[in-house]
Design a protein around this motif. Sequence first.
Motif, PDB file in Angstrom:
ATOM      1  N   VAL A 161       3.932   0.024  -3.812  1.00  0.00           N
ATOM      2  CA  VAL A 161       3.105   0.788  -3.087  1.00  0.00           C
ATOM      3  C   VAL A 161       1.652  -0.238  -2.416  1.00  0.00           C
ATOM      4  O   VAL A 161       1.303  -0.044  -1.511  1.00  0.00           O
ATOM      5  N   SER A 195      10.300   5.867  -8.809  1.00  0.00           N
ATOM      6  CA  SER A 195       9.984   5.211  -9.664  1.00  0.00           C
ATOM      7  C   SER A 195      11.019   4.854 -10.849  1.00  0.00           C
ATOM      8  O   SER A 195      11.979   5.854 -10.601  1.00  0.00           O
ATOM      9  N   ARG A 234       2.787  -2.020   0.492  1.00  0.00           N
ATOM     10  CA  ARG A 234       2.753  -1.107   1.924  1.00  0.00           C
ATOM     11  C   ARG A 234       1.391  -0.603   2.062  1.00  0.00           C
ATOM     12  O   ARG A 234       1.079  -0.604   3.260  1.00  0.00           O
ATOM     13  N   GLU A 235       0.466  -0.636   1.268  1.00  0.00           N
ATOM     14  CA  GLU A 235      -1.068  -0.698   1.541  1.00  0.00           C
ATOM     15  C   GLU A 235      -1.484  -1.773   2.211  1.00  0.00           C
ATOM     16  O   GLU A 235      -2.074  -1.618   3.180  1.00  0.00           O
ATOM     17  N   ASP A 295      -3.593  -1.690  -7.287  1.00  0.00           N
ATOM     18  CA  ASP A 295      -4.068  -1.112  -8.558  1.00  0.00           C
ATOM     19  C   ASP A 295      -5.714  -0.898  -8.460  1.00  0.00           C
ATOM     20  O   ASP A 295      -6.003  -0.002  -9.164  1.00  0.00           O
ATOM     21  N   ILE A 343       7.844   8.743  -3.485  1.00  0.00           N
ATOM     22  CA  ILE A 343       7.704   7.331  -3.990  1.00  0.00           C
ATOM     23  C   ILE A 343       9.000   7.552  -5.089  1.00  0.00           C
ATOM     24  O   ILE A 343       8.531   8.015  -6.376  1.00  0.00           O
ATOM     25  N   TYR A 396       2.301   8.674   0.576  1.00  0.00           N
ATOM     26  CA  TYR A 396       2.514   8.828  -0.753  1.00  0.00           C
ATOM     27  C   TYR A 396       3.482   9.641  -1.348  1.00  0.00           C
ATOM     28  O   TYR A 396       3.617   9.885  -2.556  1.00  0.00           O
ATOM     29  N   VAL A 431      -0.136   4.773   5.032  1.00  0.00           N
ATOM     30  CA  VAL A 431       0.972   5.056   3.713  1.00  0.00           C
ATOM     31  C   VAL A 431       1.037   6.332   3.469  1.00  0.00           C
ATOM     32  O   VAL A 431       0.186   7.071   3.215  1.00  0.00           O
ATOM     33  N   SER A 435      -7.641   2.896   3.374  1.00  0.00           N
ATOM     34  CA  SER A 435      -8.228   1.905   2.482  1.00  0.00           C
ATOM     35  C   SER A 435      -9.496   1.218   2.592  1.00  0.00           C
ATOM     36  O   SER A 435     -10.071   0.025   2.146  1.00  0.00           O
ATOM     37  N   ARG A 474      -4.715   4.456  -6.888  1.00  0.00           N
ATOM     38  CA  ARG A 474      -3.985   5.538  -6.402  1.00  0.00           C
ATOM     39  C   ARG A 474      -2.739   5.841  -6.993  1.00  0.00           C
ATOM     40  O   ARG A 474      -2.388   6.781  -7.417  1.00  0.00           O
ATOM     41  N   VAL A 475      -1.791   4.738  -6.688  1.00  0.00           N
ATOM     42  CA  VAL A 475      -0.379   4.860  -7.297  1.00  0.00           C
ATOM     43  C   VAL A 475      -0.072   3.406  -7.770  1.00  0.00           C
ATOM     44  O   VAL A 475      -0.049   2.557  -6.989  1.00  0.00           O
TER      45      VAL A 475
END
Length: 448
Positions: free
Chosen positions: A314, A341, A317-318, A304, A339, A336, A334, A292, A308-309
């Motif tokens: 997420v 949804s 987690r980041e 956001d 995941i 990815y 993380v 990151s 990324r997601v």
Amino acid sequence: MPDFDYDLFVIGAGSGGTRAARVAAAHGAKVAAAEEYRVGGTCVIRGCVPKKLLVYGAHFAEDLQDAKRFGWNVPDCDFDWKTLTRHVFDEVDRISEAYGSTLATHDVEVIREHAELTGANTVRLASGREVTAGTILIATGARPQIPECPGHEFGITSNEAFHLPAIPRRILIAGAGYIANEFAGIFHQFGAHVTLINRTDVILRGYDESVRDRLLQISMMKGIQFRFHAEFRGIEQQDDGSLKVMMTNHDPVEVDCVMFATGRIPNTQNLGLAAAGVELTDKGAIRVDEDSRTNVPSIYAVGDVTDRVQLTPVAIREGQAFADTQFGGKPTRVDYGCIPSAVFSHPQMAGVGLTESQAKTKLGSVKIYTSDFRPMKNVLAGRNERALYKMVCDGETGRIVGIHMIGPDAAEILQAAAIAVKAGLTKDQFDETVALHPTMAEELVLLK
């Protein structure tokens, strides 16, 4: 070592920024977080939390009708939109205050001002004060995208949907993603006539085709209208206050409200990114690496704003991984993959892992197992609405690489099933598990 005002300065106190600030402070860092609006970010204030509460409220429309088949003498009921939204806003206030209390408990200084970068280690606040920090984290999220068409100022986005004075009699929703389909279900259940338009003929791109097709079928059966290959040409306000919407390939539509749900764009404006030398992607998101970190070594970004997601869990987690890595001595990245949804439509959709088409492209040999059934409650209620569960497996090993479903409580069921996909369990292991009967979830261990 330079002497900074803070070890960490976070811009944006949404889900990702709050988690990063709290965890970094718990690791002993001196932390401040600037938030110009309200602590909690999109998810808590104007996103998944209030929207899910509207979904719960909307479900009562069908539940009250179904109750009659179960022997309950339910009279015709009126719905009061303002009562629901008042209670929703009360809950939003409670959660926002809880976020703020959590930060205060961890000695994070919350600065309720706009903040922008002036350098690699400097931030200027709206009051004019300039502070320094050894590390800066940007977690400003994203905002709804508004199409560029004549009359776009007459439309609203999901941000304003919660603040409508009443349920519109007729609403047009532009878009075909999860926000569009969720609000289509919400407004329809509350009695609005809903028209959904999309530039293509595909809804919920990225979800398994058979599951999203089932949602389209059920939505149309309920009375939601879809217009595909339709792009805005303009919106005109009529003398009576209604809106006339012009679009390609279709006749104009007259409605009382237009809602844009055509995607979300990262909040990178007015942050001083250029002054600090922070690079953006072609789509205007902050470019970051696996940790990151931006191209400026002291500046990071999560959530956001990095595009990324775009999911709250997420971002959390980041934020956690960033804080553990930079301040906790626990290098973390993380993952990815896998995941889960969900789409809180009517009925719900949920998925994890590869879709059938993705699996065929990636693996070649796949085996598909499905259960297409009518939930017991729907049967007794006389509701002709079928659920669909789908399992995608590696054809050579039997390893489950994807699970996709549509039906009541699909998201609740999938959360547990996602663990199995993440762990690499096989279809045989599901088959060896005794079914919990009678439940909808038992279909996962009975798939053929």
